[in-house]
Design an enzyme around this catalytic site. Structure first.
Site, PDB file in Angstrom:
ATOM      1  N   CYS A 276      62.292  49.041  98.294  1.00 37.94           N
ATOM      2  CA  CYS A 276      63.018  48.776  97.045  1.00 37.94           C
ATOM      3  C   CYS A 276      62.159  48.215  95.912  1.00 37.94           C
ATOM      4  CB  CYS A 276      64.227  47.890  97.303  1.00 37.94           C
ATOM      5  SG  CYS A 276      63.844  46.225  97.902  1.00 37.94           S
ATOM      6  N   HIS A 334      67.335  42.682  97.628  1.00 36.63           N
ATOM      7  CA  HIS A 334      67.211  44.060  97.169  1.00 36.63           C
ATOM      8  C   HIS A 334      66.754  43.998  95.712  1.00 36.63           C
ATOM      9  CE1 HIS A 334      67.654  48.275  96.810  1.00 36.63           C
ATOM     10  NE2 HIS A 334      68.636  48.214  95.918  1.00 36.63           N
ATOM     11  N   ASP A 359      69.085  51.674  89.596  1.00 32.44           N
ATOM     12  CA  ASP A 359      68.468  51.446  90.906  1.00 32.44           C
ATOM     13  C   ASP A 359      67.879  52.747  91.436  1.00 32.44           C
ATOM     14  OD1 ASP A 359      67.709  50.718  93.413  1.00 32.44           O
ATOM     15  OD2 ASP A 359      69.617  49.775  93.967  1.00 32.44           O
ATOM     16  N   GLU A 447      81.892  30.530  91.862  1.00 31.86           N
ATOM     17  CA  GLU A 447      83.074  30.545  92.736  1.00 31.86           C
ATOM     18  C   GLU A 447      84.098  29.545  92.224  1.00 31.86           C
ATOM     19  OE1 GLU A 447      83.976  32.638  94.870  1.00 31.86           O
ATOM     20  OE2 GLU A 447      82.096  33.717  94.825  1.00 31.86           O
TER      21      GLU A 447
END
Length: 466
Positions: A276, A334, A359, A447
């Site tokens: 990646c 990633h 990507d 969150e």
């Protein structure tokens, strides 16, 4: 008209167009910005009697309607198609001498002209000749270009900087490696333009493809497909396990140029091997060369949500029962890229302009091709997963819930759900320094804050019930 009758002033023009890092001899200009040429006719020039007619053409099948052919002149009395798009302009500079015929021409490619190599021809009286073969690139300095970036420091980082840092490791232990983008090395213009010419969309319809190169949304999507070689003559072959014999271990690469040059020299066969961060580093180099602001981004605890459910299912076996295989997974990290551009295709008010995720690592097909993006970061933040391109996939990479299942021979029982694991410490190099910048807040609300799936069906947003 003969070659010695003109001067393309490549050094001055390229300095003004921020392309002298690429070349001092080849004329490389940016769209939406004027450049100067000197043409000596060696005879008096009378514009009203014998006008100067110029054309600029790119691609194999240039047409005015597609914006790949433009006619203009001094004076501007040339015949033009009523459907002509992306019309170039020329003015006679004040320093010209019409008496001797020494003409200084100020030529402006429009801010929406397709990028690529052009052939400019000039016609005077009954003589015609090639005037120049400039390469035209995107222009982040030009307010009318869709890749316009206001802050000069950001342009210096995201277009002009040949050195960078890519983050790896894990969210608790972030490691970094230096990456040499080398976007202004020898042959990089030819390498990047060949990449565009080998893409399957060009093979299918060269006229349409070259015309669409006016659009950074289109070009960036093509580049994302051409960096991997899974369904085209792309640059890199990926490998994540087994033997790396016959190629270079992904961790051995330290920059993009060696990979791109090798691909170019061996006849555009894939270079072995990438993972990646290598795919992302190479893509960033190509985008910066083309003039699209670009940066490499690392997502720690990155989900690969195979079935678009927004859940990552992890199965643990009860005694005597094998665990269930699953396509879903969570990677330690990633790496992808973000590119800066306007998105008038999604909203007229500029709501989705700015950083877009692309990507090049081949994970899932998008419209039948291994590519991903551009997906607006702001759409990912707000869970607007109906927006193109590939927003649901990227949204899941940073937001998927991890569901732990206990599998017995009768049924699966959900043990626990955790939506705080995936998508942490999303990182990129800072502007003008080697510090790490945490950009997690641009992808997700903290969150407990706003976290909604505005366009997902109830079923998709819910957990699989087994």
């Amino acid at each position: 008209l003969a070659n010695e009758q003109m001067d393309l002033h490549p050094q001055t023009n390229n300095a003004n167009h921020h392309t002298r890092e690429i070349s001092l001899t080849q004329l490389i200009v940016r769209r939406g910005q004027p450049f100067k040429l000197t043409l000596n006719l060696r005879q008096p020039f009378n514009a009203s009697v014998q006008p100067l007619c110029i054309s600029a053409a790119t691609g194999k099948r240039p047409t005015e309607k597609q914006g790949t052919l433009s006619f203009f002149g001094v004076p501007d009395v040339v015949k033009r198609s009523p459907s002509a798009k992306a019309v170039w302009k020329v003015e006679l500079d004040k320093g010209s001498s019409t008496v001797t015929g020494n003409l200084i021409l100020t030529i402006t490619p429009p801010a929406d002209t397709p990028i690529g190599e052009y052939t400019m021809t000039v016609k005077h009286r009954d003589q015609e000749m090639v005037l120049a073969k400039p390469v035209v690139l995107f222009n982040p300095w030009c307010p009318d270009d869709w890749v316009y970036l206001k802050d000069e420091n950001e342009i210096n980082e995201y277009v002009m900087n040949e050195q960078g840092i890519i983050y790896k490791g894990s969210s608790n232990y972030i490691d970094s490696c230096n990456w040499d983008f080398g976007q202004f090395e020898d042959d990089m213009v030819d390498i990047c333009l060949r990449m565009l010419d080998l893409n399957p969309k060009y093979m299918k319809d060269p006229g349409d493809d070259v015309s669409a190169r006016c659009n950074p949304i289109y070009v960036s999507r093509v580049v994302s497909a051409m960096i991997n070689s899974d369904d085209d003559r792309g640059v890199l072959e990926g490998r994540w396990g087994g033997s790396f014999i016959g190629g270079v271990l992904p961790s051995r690469w330290t920059g993009s140029y060696a990979i791109l040059k090798r691909w170019f020299v061996i006849g555009s066969y894939p270079v072995k091997y990438g993972q990646c961060w290598v795919f992302a580093g190479v893509m960033c180099s190509v985008m910066r060369l083309l003039g699209i602001p670009c940066r490499v981004v690392t997502n720690f605890e990155s989900a690969h949500d195979n079935d678009r459910s927004l859940t990552i299912d992890v199965y643990h076996a009860d005694y005597g029962v094998r665990e269930k295989p699953t396509q879903d997974s969570v990677w330690n990290y990633h790496v992808w890229v973000e590119a800066w551009m306007r998105r008038p295709d999604l909203a007229k008010d500029g709501k989705y302009d700015g950083w877009q995720v692309l990507d090049p690592t081949p994970q899932e097909k998008s419209q039948g091709v291994y590519c991903c993006g551009p997906a607006p970061v702001v759409a990912i933040l707000n869970g607007e997963t109906d927006l193109k391109y590939d927003t649901p996939f990227v949204f899941a990479e940073v937001n998927a819930d991890c569901i732990d299942w206990l599998v017995s021979d009768e049924f699966s029982v959900k043990k626990k759900s955790n939506n705080e694991i995936v998508g942490q410490n999303i990182s990129t190099k800072s502007v003008g320094s080697n510090k790490r910048m945490n950009i997690t807040d641009s992808y997700k609300y903290r969150e407990g804050g706003q976290r909604h799936f505005s366009s997902l069906s109830h079923k998709e947003a819910n957990i699989h019930t087994k």
